[in-house]
Design a protein around this motif. Structure first.
Motif, PDB file in Angstrom:
ATOM      1  N   GLY A   1       0.808  -1.212   0.000  1.00 15.87           N
ATOM      2  CA  GLY A   1       0.000   0.000   0.000  1.00 15.87           C
ATOM      3  C   GLY A   1       0.838   1.258   0.000  1.00 15.87           C
ATOM      4  O   GLY A   1       1.837   1.380  -0.714  1.00 15.87           O
TER       5      GLY A   1
ATOM      6  N   SER B   1      -0.524  -6.775   5.060  1.00 14.15           N
ATOM      7  CA  SER B   1      -1.857  -6.239   5.361  1.00 14.15           C
ATOM      8  C   SER B   1      -2.793  -6.650   4.237  1.00 14.15           C
ATOM      9  O   SER B   1      -3.076  -5.858   3.332  1.00 14.15           O
ATOM     10  CB  SER B   1      -1.819  -4.710   5.484  1.00 14.15           C
ATOM     11  OG  SER B   1      -1.133  -4.296   6.636  1.00 14.15           O
TER      12      SER B   1
ATOM     13  N   CYS C   1      -6.138  -7.510   2.081  1.00 14.10           N
ATOM     14  CA  CYS C   1      -7.340  -6.682   1.921  1.00 14.10           C
ATOM     15  C   CYS C   1      -8.304  -6.905   3.081  1.00 14.10           C
ATOM     16  O   CYS C   1      -8.587  -8.046   3.456  1.00 14.10           O
ATOM     17  CB  CYS C   1      -8.035  -7.017   0.612  1.00 14.10           C
ATOM     18  SG  CYS C   1      -7.066  -6.606  -0.857  1.00 14.10           S
ATOM     19  N   CYS C   2      -8.809  -5.812   3.623  1.00 17.50           N
ATOM     20  CA  CYS C   2      -9.724  -5.914   4.766  1.00 17.50           C
ATOM     21  C   CYS C   2     -11.182  -5.693   4.368  1.00 17.50           C
ATOM     22  O   CYS C   2     -12.080  -5.912   5.171  1.00 17.50           O
ATOM     23  CB  CYS C   2      -9.336  -4.899   5.843  1.00 17.50           C
ATOM     24  SG  CYS C   2      -9.552  -3.176   5.347  1.00 17.50           S
ATOM     25  N   GLN C   3     -11.431  -5.260   3.120  1.00 16.80           N
ATOM     26  CA  GLN C   3     -12.788  -4.877   2.751  1.00 16.80           C
ATOM     27  C   GLN C   3     -13.798  -6.004   2.880  1.00 16.80           C
ATOM     28  O   GLN C   3     -14.973  -5.762   3.147  1.00 16.80           O
ATOM     29  CB  GLN C   3     -12.821  -4.338   1.305  1.00 16.80           C
ATOM     30  CG  GLN C   3     -12.162  -2.984   1.141  1.00 16.80           C
ATOM     31  CD  GLN C   3     -10.675  -3.079   0.866  1.00 16.80           C
ATOM     32  OE1 GLN C   3     -10.059  -4.124   1.094  1.00 16.80           O
ATOM     33  NE2 GLN C   3     -10.088  -2.001   0.373  1.00 16.80           N
TER      34      GLN C   3
ATOM     35  N   SER D   1     -14.443  -6.024   6.944  1.00 16.11           N
ATOM     36  CA  SER D   1     -14.785  -4.838   7.717  1.00 16.11           C
ATOM     37  C   SER D   1     -16.280  -4.565   7.751  1.00 16.11           C
ATOM     38  O   SER D   1     -16.957  -4.595   6.729  1.00 16.11           O
ATOM     39  CB  SER D   1     -14.069  -3.615   7.139  1.00 16.11           C
ATOM     40  OG  SER D   1     -14.448  -2.448   7.813  1.00 16.11           O
TER      41      SER D   1
ATOM     42  N   SER E   1     -11.473 -10.658  -2.290  1.00 14.64           N
ATOM     43  CA  SER E   1     -10.774  -9.809  -1.331  1.00 14.64           C
ATOM     44  C   SER E   1     -10.263 -10.621  -0.154  1.00 14.64           C
ATOM     45  O   SER E   1      -9.099 -10.523   0.240  1.00 14.64           O
ATOM     46  CB  SER E   1     -11.709  -8.693  -0.849  1.00 14.64           C
ATOM     47  OG  SER E   1     -11.149  -7.993   0.230  1.00 14.64           O
TER      48      SER E   1
ATOM     49  N   ASN F   1      -4.908  -6.396  10.123  1.00 10.11           N
ATOM     50  CA  ASN F   1      -6.215  -6.400   9.480  1.00 10.11           C
ATOM     51  C   ASN F   1      -7.233  -5.832  10.476  1.00 10.11           C
ATOM     52  O   ASN F   1      -6.870  -5.390  11.566  1.00 10.11           O
ATOM     53  CB  ASN F   1      -6.607  -7.814   9.034  1.00 10.11           C
ATOM     54  CG  ASN F   1      -7.438  -7.807   7.759  1.00 10.11           C
ATOM     55  OD1 ASN F   1      -8.616  -7.445   7.779  1.00 10.11           O
ATOM     56  ND2 ASN F   1      -6.838  -8.207   6.646  1.00 10.11           N
TER      57      ASN F   1
ATOM     58  N   THR G   1     -10.498   7.022   7.518  1.00  7.32           N
ATOM     59  CA  THR G   1     -10.969   6.039   6.540  1.00  7.32           C
ATOM     60  C   THR G   1     -10.494   6.422   5.139  1.00  7.32           C
ATOM     61  O   THR G   1      -9.816   7.434   4.956  1.00  7.32           O
ATOM     62  CB  THR G   1     -12.501   5.950   6.561  1.00  7.32           C
ATOM     63  OG1 THR G   1     -13.060   7.201   6.152  1.00  7.32           O
ATOM     64  CG2 THR G   1     -13.000   5.620   7.967  1.00  7.32           C
ATOM     65  N   THR G   2     -10.869   5.640   4.165  1.00  2.19           N
ATOM     66  CA  THR G   2     -10.421   5.884   2.794  1.00  2.19           C
ATOM     67  C   THR G   2     -11.205   6.999   2.108  1.00  2.19           C
ATOM     68  O   THR G   2     -10.851   7.414   1.005  1.00  2.19           O
ATOM     69  CB  THR G   2     -10.545   4.601   1.948  1.00  2.19           C
ATOM     70  OG1 THR G   2     -11.901   4.142   1.976  1.00  2.19           O
ATOM     71  CG2 THR G   2      -9.641   3.509   2.509  1.00  2.19           C
TER      72      THR G   2
ATOM     73  N   HIS H   1      -7.548   7.887   0.054  1.00  7.43           N
ATOM     74  CA  HIS H   1      -7.779   6.450  -0.134  1.00  7.43           C
ATOM     75  C   HIS H   1      -6.564   5.647   0.328  1.00  7.43           C
ATOM     76  O   HIS H   1      -6.684   4.669   1.068  1.00  7.43           O
ATOM     77  CB  HIS H   1      -8.080   6.161  -1.604  1.00  7.43           C
ATOM     78  CG  HIS H   1      -8.591   4.782  -1.849  1.00  7.43           C
ATOM     79  ND1 HIS H   1      -9.844   4.515  -2.352  1.00  7.43           N
ATOM     80  CD2 HIS H   1      -8.027   3.561  -1.636  1.00  7.43           C
ATOM     81  CE1 HIS H   1     -10.027   3.209  -2.440  1.00  7.43           C
ATOM     82  NE2 HIS H   1      -8.931   2.605  -2.025  1.00  7.43           N
TER      83      HIS H   1
ATOM     84  N   ASN I   1      -6.087   3.423   4.121  1.00  7.23           N
ATOM     85  CA  ASN I   1      -5.840   1.980   4.094  1.00  7.23           C
ATOM     86  C   ASN I   1      -4.569   1.575   4.834  1.00  7.23           C
ATOM     87  O   ASN I   1      -4.315   0.389   5.029  1.00  7.23           O
ATOM     88  CB  ASN I   1      -5.712   1.500   2.637  1.00  7.23           C
ATOM     89  CG  ASN I   1      -7.026   0.975   2.091  1.00  7.23           C
ATOM     90  OD1 ASN I   1      -7.863   0.486   2.835  1.00  7.23           O
ATOM     91  ND2 ASN I   1      -7.203   1.086   0.779  1.00  7.23           N
TER      92      ASN I   1
END
Length: 307
Positions: free
Chosen positions: A10, A70, A72-74, A77, A92, A115, A243-244, A285, A289
């Motif tokens: 990232g 890290s 993807c956490c989407q 979450s 993801s 995460n 947040t993003t 964004h 992240n």
């Protein structure tokens, strides 16, 4: 531990953390070209690869003592408003398996995986842990509010400490004094607008009024009705989670503005000289992240001390 690889690198929070802890990050990879570009700009001595880590050639990654990741956490979450097990996020969630592949090939001394806490609710989390254990590692989950590590932001995250030890290694993470949002907010900068203007949503006006009653003329508030409820937050405490997307608004008397990208970087503890794009949305964004570098550094230092 002297050498690290950073996967799902990232914007570079883990890399900055490791560098500050005296570790050389040899290799970093991410699937997003913009993130790779800015990671490389800030870390020119690191080898960079832009690729889907499901397809990574681990034999081309330099040997390392510490793996940082890290995934993807989407897909996990709650912030996304998706129900548990939502098939839209299967791809993801599956990125976490790249951690297993990296560990299997290089067998580093340790790994740190960050995460959201909901990662452990994933239906395949027990299988993921079993795969790590099959490689000879132990795994110790730590749920940490980054504000307790000196980050001026309440950000609750899961840090998985993966080690070649006889038992899971629980780190000694001493709670630091909380740092106020006021330390990075600049009320003399930014683009302000009048609060009482045509078209301003009544819900926003209500939050401003409620915030004034609790905190006076200067405070932070969510620009929508979630997060800190309908009142806002005192600037003498840490800000809420960055947040993003634009989330936090600053109120100063009869004017208000959104949090700037530079303030978001500071809330995440990125240094002031961090290179970033001019595009505000893109910066937010990537920053939203990221692992807060100071939190990551203190986790790494605790691991170094315990190892």
């Amino acid at each position: 531990m002297k050498r690290a690889a950073d996967i799902f690198s990232g914007f570079g929070g883990w890399t900055r953390a490791a560098t500050s802890a005296g570790i050389d990050v040899l290799w970093a990879a991410n699937h997003w070209p913009d993130a790779v570009f800015w990671h490389a700009a800030n870390n020119p001595g690191t080898i960079h690869v832009c690729q889907d880590l499901h397809q990574a050639r681990w034999d081309q990654v330099p040997a390392h003592d510490l793996l940082l990741a890290s995934p993807c956490c989407q897909g996990h979450s709650k912030a996304r408003g998706k129900s548990s097990g939502n098939p839209q996020h299967d791809a993801s969630r599956s990125t976490a398996w790249a951690v297993i592949s990296a560990l299997e090939f290089h067998r580093p001394e340790a790994a740190l995986v960050e995460n959201v806490p909901e990662f452990t609710d994933w239906a395949l989390y027990p299988a993921w842990v079993a795969a790590i254990q099959a490689l000879g590692y132990q795994i110790a989950p730590h749920v940490i509010d980054c504000a307790d590590l000196g980050v001026p932001q309440h950000r609750v995250r899961l840090f998985l400490v993966i080690t070649r030890s006889r038992a899971p290694l629980m780190l000694e993470l001493h709670k630091r004094q909380h740092v106020a949002a006021a330390t990075f907010l600049d009320f003399d900068a930014g683009r302000w607008s009048t609060i009482e203007k045509p078209g301003r949503a009544q819900a926003t006006l209500d939050r401003v009024r409620n915030g004034r009653q609790r905190f006076g003329d200067r405070f932070i508030m969510p620009y929508y009705g979630k997060g800190s409820g309908l009142t806002g937050r005192d600037i003498n405490r840490p800000i809420g989670t960055i947040t993003t997307l634009d989330r936090w608004a600053l109120v100063d008397g009869d004017r208000m503005r959104m949090l700037s990208a530079n303030e978001a970087l500071a809330a995440q503890t990125f240094p002031a000289d961090t290179l970033r794009p001019d595009n505000h949305r893109l910066t937010m964004h990537m920053v939203g992240n990221a692992v807060p570098p100071l939190a990551g550094q203190r986790v790494i230092e605790a691991l170094q001390k315990a190892a």
